[in-house]
Scaffold this motif. Structure first.
Motif, PDB file in Angstrom:
ATOM      1  N   ALA A 160       0.838  -1.204   0.000  1.00 23.27           N
ATOM      2  CA  ALA A 160       0.000   0.000   0.000  1.00 23.27           C
ATOM      3  C   ALA A 160       0.872   1.253   0.000  1.00 23.27           C
ATOM      4  O   ALA A 160       0.566   2.240  -0.686  1.00 23.27           O
ATOM      5  CB  ALA A 160      -0.922  -0.009   1.215  1.00 23.27           C
TER       6      ALA A 160
ATOM      7  N   ILE B 279      -5.430   2.379  -0.583  1.00 24.02           N
ATOM      8  CA  ILE B 279      -6.488   2.474   0.437  1.00 24.02           C
ATOM      9  C   ILE B 279      -7.265   1.162   0.537  1.00 24.02           C
ATOM     10  O   ILE B 279      -7.582   0.684   1.634  1.00 24.02           O
ATOM     11  CB  ILE B 279      -7.439   3.642   0.103  1.00 24.02           C
TER      12      ILE B 279
ATOM     13  N   LEU C  76      -7.586  -1.144   4.096  1.00 26.10           N
ATOM     14  CA  LEU C  76      -8.864  -1.426   4.764  1.00 26.10           C
ATOM     15  C   LEU C  76      -9.220  -2.919   4.698  1.00 26.10           C
ATOM     16  O   LEU C  76      -9.770  -3.469   5.655  1.00 26.10           O
ATOM     17  CB  LEU C  76      -9.975  -0.590   4.131  1.00 26.10           C
TER      18      LEU C  76
END
Length: 480
Positions: free
Chosen positions: A339, A430, A434
């Motif tokens: 990420a 993102i 998550l």
């Protein structure tokens, strides 16, 4: 010593089956992802072999081609799980691979008159056949892997994902630049798929007991290990066990797995399908360099897959970490580090090609830990229904690679615009973050109650008992 001898040969049929699964994933992934290189070669022949036709396809048409495979792929995931339960993995995987291999032969003959629409149609068909594959692989692993070897053999088989992607990125570019030109990509991909099918028919077997080559010692070792915590031949007879649909779809650990695999599919597919275009458009690399550098991250991924495998074996065998800690730790590393590097990739330009290659190599290489982290979690949750679970999860997860090229096509109007690519990479980062957070909170690595062969019978018995008790209580209640 006696226990070791009862495990059978050093290289037994369970290892042969895992190797065949590895090869199956490799040849199918090569056919699946060589389009990302082939499309560049077919639309820019000057960087490969100019003696072959060149097509004037815009960015959106190229995005349709790259995503079209997944239009078919998502439709047959669940069907693959059902076919595997009914006919076994041997036949279903053969049909899957031979169908895909024969269709892979068609683009050189059809695209010249049918254009990008013909190529899309062929790739939809390939997706339909390959959709059978992974549900069968997970069901086959559940049937063949002793409990203490599931992590090792399952992770090894899944390294075919990295190997196949590496072959697609590296060899496809080399073939396109050779005297065979871009048509050679399809000829070779088809040939290796057909060869695998022949080998699979000889050595593949649905269960250890059906194998013609297994030793008695290995057969007893596998069956006793698989059945040590349950009823006799429970996993081998999984095809006769009813599927507890309601229990599966109301299981939070199942949804944690679903979210993890969907977020992995989003981030990974962004790099898989768009990396050659990004490197060509933003980093201004020609096709020969593109092939080498596009493949480098997947070489790192393949190597790192074995590093993760060795480390996890050491941690588990020495009792340093539980299987739950290993899976969640590896998944966190393989999601959250990429990420960060994904965001970094979007901030480099053509004057920083070395940095871009380093970041993308780190991204894909470190991400390979997701195989141990979450990909084989289906077998943890339910050996009996591993194929069905994989069919459901893969159906959902592979809707995202179908969307991501179209999503990129909407955002990236100019493939040379670095800012537009930054938006793509930040959104993927993102999603990675998550998705793993949800998996950490709710993921489980233990066999679920609904895996039991008599789960539905017991559930029905309890419901009948509860209904009877409720009726008795109402009858005994005094009337006021």
């Amino acid at each position: 010593m006696a226990a070791e001898k009862n495990m059978g040969p050093l290289i037994g049929q369970r290892h042969i089956q895992a190797f065949l699964l590895f090869l199956s994933i490799t040849v199918n992934y090569t056919a699946k992802f060589n389009a990302s290189v082939a499309v560049v070669a077919m639309t820019n022949s000057e960087t490969t072999n100019p003696n072959f036709p060149e097509f004037d396809w815009n960015e959106m048409e190229r995005s349709y081609i790259l995503s079209s495979f997944f239009w078919g792929y998502i439709l047959t995931q669940f069907l693959g799980g059902w076919l595997c339960r009914r006919y076994g993995a041997r036949l279903t995987m053969f049909v899957s691979t031979i169908g895909s291999a024969l269709l892979a032969l068609l683009p050189p003959f059809c695209v010249s008159w049918g254009g990008w629409q013909a190529y899309c149609t062929i790739r939809v068909g390939m997706g339909l056949f390959q959709g059978f594959l992974f549900p069968c692989i997970h069901a086959h692993l559940a049937n063949w892997c002793p409990v203490n070897e599931r992590n090792r053999l399952g992770a090894f088989a899944n390294t075919g994902i990295d190997c196949g992607t590496l072959m697609a990125m590296f060899l496809s570019g080399k073939i396109a630049a050779s005297s065979m030109g871009w048509p050679g990509i399809f000829y070779i991909s088809s040939t290796v798929g057909i060869i695998w099918c022949i080998v699979w028919l000889i050595f593949g077997a649905n269960t250890p007991r059906e194998s013609k080559f297994i030793s008695e010692a290995e057969l007893k070792y596998i069956e006793s290990s698989i059945n040590q915590g349950g009823k006799e031949n429970e996993v081998q007879n999984a095809r006769q066990i009813p599927v507890p649909w309601k229990a599966i779809f109301t299981s939070l650990p199942f949804w944690a797995l679903m979210v993890a695999r969907c977020s992995q599919a989003w981030g990974y597919s962004t790099l898989q399908t768009e990396m050659p275009t990004y490197m060509n458009g933003v980093l201004l690399m020609d096709m020969k360099s593109n092939a080498v550098y596009s493949a480098l991250p997947y070489l790192a991924s393949w190597i790192m897959a074995f590093v993760y495998l060795i480390i996890s074996d050491i941690l588990l065998n020495r009792g340093v970490l539980s299987i739950t800690a290993v899976r969640k730790s590896f998944n966190t590393i393989s999601f959250w580090v990429p990420a960060i590097t994904l965001i970094g990739v979007g901030f480099v330009d053509s004057s920083q090609t070395t940095l871009a290659i380093v970041l993308m190599t780190l991204n894909v290489g470190i991400n390979s830990g997701n195989t141990i982290g979450s990909a084989i979690n289906t077998i943890d949750l339910s050996p009996n229904h591993a194929g069905i679970l994989m069919g459901i999860v893969n159906s959902a997860a592979n809707m995202l690679p179908m969307i991501t090229p179209l999503f990129v096509g909407i955002i990236v109007k100019d493939q040379h615009d670095r800012v537009q690519w930054q938006v793509v990479f930040i959104i993927s980062a993102i999603v990675f973050f998550l998705g793993n957070l949800f998996y950490i909170m709710f993921g489980k690595m233990a066999k679920q109650p609904w895996d039991d062969s008599d789960f539905l019978d017991n559930y029905q018995t309890c419901r009948i008992a509860e209904d009877g008790q409720s009726k008795r209580e109402k009858a005994e209640k005094p009337i006021k």
